[in-house]
Design an enzyme around this catalytic site. Structure first.
Site, PDB file in Angstrom:
ATOM      1  N   HIS A  31      -7.460  34.279  18.352  1.00  0.00           N
ATOM      2  CA  HIS A  31      -6.020  34.145  18.082  1.00  0.00           C
ATOM      3  C   HIS A  31      -5.177  34.873  19.131  1.00  0.00           C
ATOM      4  O   HIS A  31      -3.969  34.667  19.198  1.00  0.00           O
ATOM      5  CB  HIS A  31      -5.725  34.720  16.692  1.00  0.00           C
ATOM      6  CG  HIS A  31      -4.787  33.904  15.855  1.00  0.00           C
ATOM      7  ND1 HIS A  31      -4.499  32.574  16.078  1.00  0.00           N
ATOM      8  CD2 HIS A  31      -4.051  34.244  14.755  1.00  0.00           C
ATOM      9  CE1 HIS A  31      -3.644  32.130  15.171  1.00  0.00           C
ATOM     10  NE2 HIS A  31      -3.351  33.121  14.359  1.00  0.00           N
ATOM     11  N   ASN A  83       2.535  35.733  12.451  1.00  0.00           N
ATOM     12  CA  ASN A  83       3.391  34.898  11.593  1.00  0.00           C
ATOM     13  C   ASN A  83       4.845  35.345  11.577  1.00  0.00           C
ATOM     14  O   ASN A  83       5.670  34.738  10.901  1.00  0.00           O
ATOM     15  CB  ASN A  83       2.824  34.856  10.159  1.00  0.00           C
ATOM     16  CG  ASN A  83       2.762  36.228   9.523  1.00  0.00           C
ATOM     17  OD1 ASN A  83       2.842  37.240  10.201  1.00  0.00           O
ATOM     18  ND2 ASN A  83       2.626  36.271   8.215  1.00  0.00           N
ATOM     19  N   ASP A 108      -3.423  29.756  21.023  1.00  0.00           N
ATOM     20  CA  ASP A 108      -4.706  29.127  20.710  1.00  0.00           C
ATOM     21  C   ASP A 108      -4.463  27.824  19.953  1.00  0.00           C
ATOM     22  O   ASP A 108      -3.488  27.699  19.216  1.00  0.00           O
ATOM     23  CB  ASP A 108      -5.569  30.074  19.875  1.00  0.00           C
ATOM     24  CG  ASP A 108      -4.878  30.524  18.590  1.00  0.00           C
ATOM     25  OD1 ASP A 108      -3.754  31.078  18.672  1.00  0.00           O
ATOM     26  OD2 ASP A 108      -5.430  30.316  17.497  1.00  0.00           O
ATOM     27  N   ASN A 129       0.664  29.598  12.818  1.00  0.00           N
ATOM     28  CA  ASN A 129       1.697  30.453  12.221  1.00  0.00           C
ATOM     29  C   ASN A 129       2.682  31.027  13.239  1.00  0.00           C
ATOM     30  O   ASN A 129       3.847  31.244  12.921  1.00  0.00           O
ATOM     31  CB  ASN A 129       1.047  31.594  11.432  1.00  0.00           C
ATOM     32  CG  ASN A 129       0.436  31.101  10.133  1.00  0.00           C
ATOM     33  OD1 ASN A 129       0.897  30.118   9.557  1.00  0.00           O
ATOM     34  ND2 ASN A 129      -0.608  31.770   9.673  1.00  0.00           N
TER      35      ASN A 129
END
Length: 202
Positions: A31, A83, A108, A129
């Site tokens: 991520h 997020n 990603d 997110n």
């Protein structure tokens, strides 16, 4: 949806954002590949990230050869969690007076094979997110450099997959792919989306 200009306006600054999560425990996660690309771009520009009041690390510099292809760039790594990326990115966009179309998110992408790149402008968030938060804060009309990480194996949950480090097999090629993604960001900023896509969307 507006299309970005074929050739970037040389006078307008760019905001290039590596998406990720802050903290050493996340540093090598799939991520956080956006942060990895941002770090490499910072080393190419020749400078160090500094804290900004917008809850981000930033580095101001220039990309491209001297002359008409030289661009002013603000590199950023939001220090919020993934997020909540939209708040810091929007604050930086406003602080540096960057047109939304000159914002680039490096992130990603599950639906692309590992190491494959796709550059695009606008569109949906595909469940990511970080993009979801950015789009909620400033609309969808910004650039994305999508770094493929592939789908999780077997029954592994997506959340577990993206928050794990790259596998030992993936790490063998990771530096090469991060380097190529950095080249793609530079091409996008200097030459525009269409030319960068023709080279890197392969």
């Amino acid at each position: 949806m507006t299309t970005p200009p074929a050739v970037p306006d040389p006078s307008a600054p760019w905001l290039v954002v590596g998406l990720g999560n802050p903290g050493p425990e996340y540093a090598a996660n799939r991520h956080n590949v956006g942060w990895m690309v941002a770090d490499l771009l910072a080393s190419r520009i020749g400078g160090k990230f500094k804290s900004h009041k917008a809850r981000a690390q930033v580095l101001e510099g220039r990309i491209g050869p001297p002359g008409p292809y030289n661009r002013r760039v603000v590199l950023a790594k939001p220090l919020s969690y993934m997020n909540l990326s939209g708040g810091p990115v929007t604050a930086l966009r406003d602080f540096y007076k960057v047109p939304t179309a000159n914002v680039v998110a490096i992130h990603d992408e599950l639906d692309i094979d590992y190491g494959v790149l796709r550059l695009k402008f606008g569109g949906g968030d595909n469940g990511h997110n970080g993009l979801k938060s950015m789009t909620k804060s400033m609309g969808p009309e910004y650039h994305r450099v999508r770094f493929g990480i592939g789908r999780p194996p077997g029954r592994m949950q997506v959340a577990d997959f993206v928050l794990k480090d790259f596998s030992s097999a993936e790490k063998k090629e990771l530096d090469y792919f991060v380097d190529r993604a950095s080249d793609a960001v530079e091409a996008l900023v200097i030459e525009g989306l269409e030319r960068a896509q023709s080279t890197y969307n392969s």
